[in-house]
Design an enzyme around this catalytic site. Sequence first.
Site, PDB file in Angstrom:
ATOM      1  CE1 TYR A 143      -2.740  24.857  -2.233  1.00 11.78           C
ATOM      2  CE2 TYR A 143      -2.372  23.064  -3.778  1.00 11.78           C
ATOM      3  CZ  TYR A 143      -2.887  24.318  -3.499  1.00 11.78           C
ATOM      4  OH  TYR A 143      -3.533  25.025  -4.483  1.00 11.78           O
ATOM      5  CG  ASP A 144      -0.879  17.557  -2.629  1.00  8.87           C
ATOM      6  OD1 ASP A 144      -0.705  18.770  -2.820  1.00  8.87           O
ATOM      7  OD2 ASP A 144      -0.191  16.682  -3.173  1.00  8.87           O
ATOM      8  CD  GLU A 145      -3.615  13.465   1.880  1.00  3.95           C
ATOM      9  OE1 GLU A 145      -4.810  13.606   1.571  1.00  3.95           O
ATOM     10  OE2 GLU A 145      -3.033  12.364   1.814  1.00  3.95           O
ATOM     11  CE  LYS A 147      -6.461  24.593  -1.883  1.00  4.59           C
ATOM     12  NZ  LYS A 147      -7.376  25.742  -1.926  1.00  4.59           N
ATOM     13  CB  SER A 187       5.630  34.187 -11.541  1.00  5.20           C
ATOM     14  OG  SER A 187       5.465  33.095 -10.678  1.00  5.20           O
ATOM     15  CG  ASP A 270       7.671  18.561  -9.526  1.00  6.95           C
ATOM     16  OD1 ASP A 270       7.830  19.669  -9.006  1.00  6.95           O
ATOM     17  OD2 ASP A 270       7.274  18.399 -10.694  1.00  6.95           O
TER      18      ASP A 270
HETATM   19  P1  NAD Z   1      -2.599  33.380  -4.029  1.00  3.92           P
HETATM   20  O1  NAD Z   1      -1.583  32.904  -3.072  1.00  3.92           O
HETATM   21  O2  NAD Z   1      -2.245  34.501  -4.954  1.00  3.92           O
HETATM   22  O3  NAD Z   1      -3.927  33.789  -3.297  1.00  3.92           O
HETATM   23  C1  NAD Z   1      -4.336  33.273  -2.065  1.00  3.92           C
HETATM   24  C2  NAD Z   1      -4.914  34.414  -1.245  1.00  3.92           C
HETATM   25  O4  NAD Z   1      -5.382  33.888  -0.005  1.00  3.92           O
HETATM   26  C3  NAD Z   1      -3.856  35.467  -0.894  1.00  3.92           C
HETATM   27  O5  NAD Z   1      -4.401  36.744  -1.091  1.00  3.92           O
HETATM   28  C4  NAD Z   1      -3.569  35.198   0.578  1.00  3.92           C
HETATM   29  O6  NAD Z   1      -3.112  36.343   1.262  1.00  3.92           O
HETATM   30  C5  NAD Z   1      -4.918  34.693   1.058  1.00  3.92           C
HETATM   31  N1  NAD Z   1      -4.856  33.838   2.254  1.00  3.92           N
HETATM   32  C6  NAD Z   1      -4.032  32.774   2.466  1.00  3.92           C
HETATM   33  N2  NAD Z   1      -4.287  32.214   3.663  1.00  3.92           N
HETATM   34  C7  NAD Z   1      -5.308  32.932   4.210  1.00  3.92           C
HETATM   35  C8  NAD Z   1      -6.016  32.854   5.447  1.00  3.92           C
HETATM   36  N3  NAD Z   1      -5.725  31.918   6.356  1.00  3.92           N
HETATM   37  N4  NAD Z   1      -6.999  33.761   5.680  1.00  3.92           N
HETATM   38  C9  NAD Z   1      -7.287  34.730   4.775  1.00  3.92           C
HETATM   39  N5  NAD Z   1      -6.648  34.861   3.601  1.00  3.92           N
HETATM   40  C10 NAD Z   1      -5.667  33.957   3.311  1.00  3.92           C
HETATM   41  O7  NAD Z   1      -3.043  32.100  -4.876  1.00  3.92           O
HETATM   42  P2  NAD Z   1      -3.992  31.961  -6.144  1.00  3.92           P
HETATM   43  O8  NAD Z   1      -3.194  31.397  -7.243  1.00  3.92           O
HETATM   44  O9  NAD Z   1      -4.758  33.189  -6.367  1.00  3.92           O
HETATM   45  O10 NAD Z   1      -4.961  30.803  -5.631  1.00  3.92           O
HETATM   46  C11 NAD Z   1      -6.267  31.069  -5.147  1.00  3.92           C
HETATM   47  C12 NAD Z   1      -6.950  29.766  -4.767  1.00  3.92           C
HETATM   48  O11 NAD Z   1      -7.026  28.909  -5.894  1.00  3.92           O
HETATM   49  C13 NAD Z   1      -6.212  28.994  -3.679  1.00  3.92           C
HETATM   50  O12 NAD Z   1      -7.157  28.404  -2.816  1.00  3.92           O
HETATM   51  C14 NAD Z   1      -5.481  27.921  -4.448  1.00  3.92           C
HETATM   52  O13 NAD Z   1      -5.262  26.787  -3.667  1.00  3.92           O
HETATM   53  C15 NAD Z   1      -6.424  27.665  -5.600  1.00  3.92           C
HETATM   54  N6  NAD Z   1      -5.713  27.120  -6.764  1.00  3.92           N
HETATM   55  C16 NAD Z   1      -4.901  27.920  -7.509  1.00  3.92           C
HETATM   56  C17 NAD Z   1      -4.214  27.374  -8.580  1.00  3.92           C
HETATM   57  C18 NAD Z   1      -3.309  28.201  -9.455  1.00  3.92           C
HETATM   58  O14 NAD Z   1      -2.665  27.652 -10.336  1.00  3.92           O
HETATM   59  N7  NAD Z   1      -3.218  29.492  -9.313  1.00  3.92           N
HETATM   60  C19 NAD Z   1      -4.351  26.017  -8.884  1.00  3.92           C
HETATM   61  C20 NAD Z   1      -5.182  25.244  -8.075  1.00  3.92           C
HETATM   62  C21 NAD Z   1      -5.867  25.803  -7.029  1.00  3.92           C
HETATM   63  N1  UDP Z   2       9.368  24.309 -11.956  1.00  2.00           N
HETATM   64  C1  UDP Z   2      10.536  24.522 -12.661  1.00  2.00           C
HETATM   65  N2  UDP Z   2      11.248  25.667 -12.415  1.00  2.00           N
HETATM   66  C2  UDP Z   2      10.833  26.609 -11.524  1.00  2.00           C
HETATM   67  C3  UDP Z   2       9.636  26.389 -10.816  1.00  2.00           C
HETATM   68  C4  UDP Z   2       8.918  25.228 -11.051  1.00  2.00           C
HETATM   69  O1  UDP Z   2      10.947  23.710 -13.490  1.00  2.00           O
HETATM   70  O2  UDP Z   2      11.547  27.625 -11.376  1.00  2.00           O
HETATM   71  C5  UDP Z   2       8.583  23.099 -12.253  1.00  2.00           C
HETATM   72  C6  UDP Z   2       8.125  22.306 -11.020  1.00  2.00           C
HETATM   73  O3  UDP Z   2       9.124  21.389 -10.622  1.00  2.00           O
HETATM   74  C7  UDP Z   2       6.883  21.625 -11.549  1.00  2.00           C
HETATM   75  C8  UDP Z   2       6.316  22.619 -12.571  1.00  2.00           C
HETATM   76  O4  UDP Z   2       7.390  23.516 -12.872  1.00  2.00           O
HETATM   77  O5  UDP Z   2       7.224  20.439 -12.235  1.00  2.00           O
HETATM   78  C9  UDP Z   2       5.141  23.435 -12.036  1.00  2.00           C
HETATM   79  O6  UDP Z   2       5.512  23.968 -10.785  1.00  2.00           O
HETATM   80  P1  UDP Z   2       4.616  24.999  -9.981  1.00  2.00           P
HETATM   81  O7  UDP Z   2       5.271  25.220  -8.666  1.00  2.00           O
HETATM   82  O8  UDP Z   2       4.341  26.177 -10.835  1.00  2.00           O
HETATM   83  O9  UDP Z   2       3.199  24.271  -9.814  1.00  2.00           O
HETATM   84  P2  UDP Z   2       2.771  22.803  -9.327  1.00  2.00           P
HETATM   85  O10 UDP Z   2       3.979  21.902  -9.214  1.00  2.00           O
HETATM   86  O11 UDP Z   2       2.099  23.024  -8.035  1.00  2.00           O
HETATM   87  O12 UDP Z   2       1.880  22.363 -10.409  1.00  2.00           O
END
Ligand code: NAD
Ligand code: UDP
Length: 308
Positions: A143-145, A147, A187, A270
């Site tokens: 994911y990180d790389e 992006k 969630s 993490d």
């Molecule tokens: P999400 O998982 O709810 O939404 C991602 C959507 O992309 C889903 O509907 C999934 O079915 C679709 N998808 C995945 N792979 C696909 C593919 N190969 N082709 C077509 N559709 C595909 O996640 P989200 O939280 O809504 O995130 C949306 C975007 O924002 C993502 O790119 C995510 O990396 C980025 N983002 C989100 C957060 C966050 O905290 N929610 C933080 C940083 C970046």
């Molecule tokens: N985390 C937690 N309990 C959970 C799910 C996540 O304590 O049930 C922690 C996780 O280890 C991280 C933070 O919550 O430190 C945010 O996690 P999340 O997966 O939501 O996002 P990201 O780590 O990608 O920011």
Amino acid sequence: MRVLVTGGAGFIGSHLCERLLERGHEVLCLDNFFTGRKANVLHLLGDPMFEIIRHDIVNPIFLEADAVYNLACPASPVHYQHNAIKTVKTNVVGTLNMLGLAKRVGARILQASTSEVYGDPAVHPQREDYWGNVNPIGPRSCYDEGKRVAETLMMDYHRQNGVDVRIARIFNTYGPRMLPDDGRVVSNFIVQALRGEPLTVYGDGSQTRSFCYVDDMVEGLIAFMEQEEEIGPLNLGNPEETSMLELARLVIELSGSRSEIAFRPLPQDDPRRRRPDITKARRLIGWEPRTPLEEGLARTIEYFRKTL
Ligand code: NAD
Ligand code: UDP
């Protein structure tokens, strides 16, 4: 304008589609339904300005659009690690395909990047000019790389082919339509609290994140997309920083739950702490989040109460 939203049936994407329709745009929502659901956009299906296409961005697609929001990619660590190779493909091949489309039709394209490009940050809070501290071979690297390469591709298409790009670095965002089994912390905690199960805090819960309510995020994304001055990268997130233990206690309090807190092992790599510096977004688009954490959490708790 006709706007293509990839990942449009997902959590942020579905809110974005809604807002773009309200603003009078025609919206093409494209999704492979890996973590997205038709239910997220069901209420939009009757709108003649809205169209949904089942498609995986790893495969090329020929569509006409004036603007593209490239959000397709699972965002929860549980989901993006489920098929790590597919996550890399979505971010690299998928982003290439969307850039190819944008180039062919002359559309502006916004890439949903992430605070994860900063990895486990050695600089705090994170500014856009920080290059990050990312493990290239760990379980989060897909994911990180992925992006980070997506950002590279955006910049190279911009420099080499003159594509009009925007790079938004999104920090932790939450709100209604997150999946109950999503695995992300907000969630997880809310579902656990509502079911009376223990809230699973990973590690000692002292790690921090900064949580942005989805409506604020969508507003920031659109404002950034529609300005002419700057291609980014631009941090979008809420600078209010919270530890996971504080978050767990807040969710218990706001949901009126009797759940306890249970400590679980901290996942590998993490990040210890995360908070955006949004000076640039404030200056460029006059944006900052307006929804306090308590208020956004209360709305999200109501959503899960209704849907569970
Ligand atoms: P999400 O998982 O709810 O939404 C991602 C959507 O992309 C889903 O509907 C999934 O079915 C679709 N998808 C995945 N792979 C696909 C593919 N190969 N082709 C077509 N559709 C595909 O996640 P989200 O939280 O809504 O995130 C949306 C975007 O924002 C993502 O790119 C995510 O990396 C980025 N983002 C989100 C957060 C966050 O905290 N929610 C933080 C940083 C970046
Ligand atoms: N985390 C937690 N309990 C959970 C799910 C996540 O304590 O049930 C922690 C996780 O280890 C991280 C933070 O919550 O430190 C945010 O996690 P999340 O997966 O939501 O996002 P990201 O780590 O990608 O920011």
